[in-house]
Design a protein around this motif. Structure first.
Motif, PDB file in Angstrom:
ATOM      1  N   VAL A 215     -19.322  60.353   0.245  1.00  0.00           N
ATOM      2  CA  VAL A 215     -20.321  60.425   1.307  1.00  0.00           C
ATOM      3  C   VAL A 215     -20.190  61.749   2.050  1.00  0.00           C
ATOM      4  CG1 VAL A 215     -21.102  59.379   3.476  1.00  0.00           C
ATOM      5  CG2 VAL A 215     -20.408  57.918   1.574  1.00  0.00           C
ATOM      6  N   ASP A 216     -21.313  62.336   2.364  1.00  0.00           N
ATOM      7  CA  ASP A 216     -21.331  63.597   3.086  1.00  0.00           C
ATOM      8  C   ASP A 216     -20.618  63.464   4.435  1.00  0.00           C
ATOM      9  OD1 ASP A 216     -22.877  66.351   2.885  1.00  0.00           O
ATOM     10  OD2 ASP A 216     -22.938  65.716   4.986  1.00  0.00           O
ATOM     11  N   TYR A 243     -23.457  60.736  -1.856  1.00  0.00           N
ATOM     12  CA  TYR A 243     -24.525  60.338  -0.952  1.00  0.00           C
ATOM     13  C   TYR A 243     -24.649  61.390   0.147  1.00  0.00           C
ATOM     14  CZ  TYR A 243     -27.512  56.887   1.424  1.00  0.00           C
ATOM     15  OH  TYR A 243     -28.576  56.205   1.994  1.00  0.00           O
ATOM     16  N   GLY A 244     -25.697  62.209   0.025  1.00  0.00           N
ATOM     17  CA  GLY A 244     -25.880  63.309   0.953  1.00  0.00           C
ATOM     18  C   GLY A 244     -26.867  63.001   2.054  1.00  0.00           C
ATOM     19  N   LEU A 245     -26.989  63.950   2.979  1.00  0.00           N
ATOM     20  CA  LEU A 245     -27.880  63.768   4.125  1.00  0.00           C
ATOM     21  C   LEU A 245     -29.327  63.596   3.691  1.00  0.00           C
ATOM     22  CD1 LEU A 245     -26.418  66.450   6.580  1.00  0.00           C
ATOM     23  CD2 LEU A 245     -25.892  64.003   6.468  1.00  0.00           C
ATOM     24  N   SER A 246     -29.745  64.367   2.695  1.00  0.00           N
ATOM     25  CA  SER A 246     -31.128  64.259   2.230  1.00  0.00           C
ATOM     26  C   SER A 246     -31.378  62.919   1.553  1.00  0.00           C
ATOM     27  CB  SER A 246     -31.459  65.408   1.275  1.00  0.00           C
ATOM     28  OG  SER A 246     -30.608  65.383   0.138  1.00  0.00           O
ATOM     29  N   ALA A 248     -29.959  60.081   2.370  1.00  0.00           N
ATOM     30  CA  ALA A 248     -29.996  59.056   3.420  1.00  0.00           C
ATOM     31  C   ALA A 248     -31.115  59.288   4.423  1.00  0.00           C
ATOM     32  CB  ALA A 248     -28.654  59.021   4.145  1.00  0.00           C
ATOM     33  N   GLY A 249     -31.665  60.514   4.452  1.00  0.00           N
ATOM     34  CA  GLY A 249     -32.633  60.834   5.485  1.00  0.00           C
ATOM     35  C   GLY A 249     -31.994  60.840   6.855  1.00  0.00           C
ATOM     36  N   ALA A 263     -30.244  52.562   2.856  1.00  0.00           N
ATOM     37  CA  ALA A 263     -31.332  52.060   2.016  1.00  0.00           C
ATOM     38  C   ALA A 263     -31.310  52.687   0.625  1.00  0.00           C
ATOM     39  CB  ALA A 263     -32.674  52.311   2.701  1.00  0.00           C
ATOM     40  N   GLU A 264     -31.204  54.006   0.559  1.00  0.00           N
ATOM     41  CA  GLU A 264     -31.208  54.678  -0.745  1.00  0.00           C
ATOM     42  C   GLU A 264     -29.935  54.382  -1.523  1.00  0.00           C
ATOM     43  OE1 GLU A 264     -32.682  57.202  -3.858  1.00  0.00           O
ATOM     44  OE2 GLU A 264     -33.547  55.958  -2.269  1.00  0.00           O
ATOM     45  N   LEU A 265     -28.808  54.330  -0.841  1.00  0.00           N
ATOM     46  CA  LEU A 265     -27.549  53.966  -1.498  1.00  0.00           C
ATOM     47  C   LEU A 265     -27.647  52.574  -2.100  1.00  0.00           C
ATOM     48  CD1 LEU A 265     -24.604  54.346  -2.228  1.00  0.00           C
ATOM     49  CD2 LEU A 265     -23.999  53.710   0.121  1.00  0.00           C
TER      50      LEU A 265
END
Length: 292
Positions: A215-216, A243-246, A248-249, A263-265
């Protein structure tokens, strides 16, 4: 509530967010050190939207699991592995036709690896999130030395006081747990008090689908730490993601913050579980594993 596990002094409820289809994949969620299972509610909701049944419980001394760590309340990593075994048995009774997966965060990721290595065939895959080895050499520069000193001081203080009060790090914990944790931080090897299992050998023989997600902004489990933990399972079929900032938004994530932007994860996990379940096939009924 799915049921209550009776582990001697410790009794704890196991709860499930179910799908209508009893053959839907089941995720057993293992929390981080010092974190209540209830903290993961946003993550559980996102996993549920992926069509997954999610089973959660508190590790010893946390949330609904009593008693809390104190002088004379003894448990370590092996006890947590044994608790997971009881939960997996309970899940297998309630959902005999569903594929089962462990998803662990931080300490939960470590226990995920140790359980799957020592109980082959009981789950169909494992996902390790924001987790890694505590070994000081897996951390960059001065952080590694700081971690070495910190882990050993915490173990020494825990031994002196009879428990770890949770000052600065990790929440209130039993001495045995912190000594197991500090030993791995010092040596890089998994050798648990009260266990006869050769975990290094068992991890080396582990064959199952393995998803690892760093994770970022996670200083507790950087990719190098994650790679050391997962690298012990050299025969596992590993899928590596970050899992980056983009993704995860989000403007910030870190070791704990990803739970609230998951959500994306969760979609990644849902896709990985679907491909893993297709690969291993659906389970028939599995009897609970006998233990001495």
């Amino acid at each position: 509530m799915l049921g209550v596990i009776d582990a001697g002094v410790h009794q704890f409820p196991v709860r499930a967010t179910e799908q209508a289809d009893p053959t839907s994949p089941v995720v057993i969620l293992l929390p981080a050190m010092g974190v209540r299972a209830s903290y993961y509610r946003p993550f559980i909701e996102n996993l549920s939207r992926q069509g997954l049944t999610v089973v959660g419980f508190d590790f010893r001394g946390h949330g609904e699991n009593r008693p809390r760590a104190a002088r004379g309340v003894r448990f370590g990593y092996q006890d947590l592995v044994d608790d997971v075994a009881d939960v997996v048995d309970l899940v297998s009774k309630h959902y005999p036709d569903a594929p089962r997966f462990l998803v662990g965060h931080s300490l939960g990721g470590q226990i995920t690896m140790l359980y799957t290595a020592s109980h082959p065939g009981r789950v169909q895959g494992a996902a390790v999130l924001a987790s890694g080895s505590v070994w000081w050499r897996t951390f960059p520069g001065a952080q590694g030395v700081k971690n070495l000193v910190g882990t050993q001081l915490i173990a020494a203080m825990s031994t002196l006081l009879g428990y770890w009060p949770g000052w600065v790090f990790g929440g209130r914990q039993a001495t045995g747990l912190m000594c197991d944790w500090a030993r791995q931080g010092r040596t890089g090897r998994w050798a648990l008090d009260g266990s006869t299992t050769d975990y290094e050998k068992a991890l080396g023989a582990l064959r199952l689908p393995l998803l690892t997600v760093s994770v970022d902004g996670d200083e507790f489990a950087p990719p190098s730490s994650m790679d050391h933990l997962a690298g012990k399972a050299r025969q596992a079929t590993r899928t590596r993601r970050h899992y980056g900032l983009s993704d995860a938004g989000a403007d910030k994530l870190g070791h704990f913050g990803w739970v609230h932007r998951s959500a994306e994860l969760s979609r990644w996990i849902g896709d990985w579980l679907a491909s893993s379940a297709d690969g291993v096939g659906r389970l028939g009924h599995v009897e609970p594993e006998p233990r001495a």
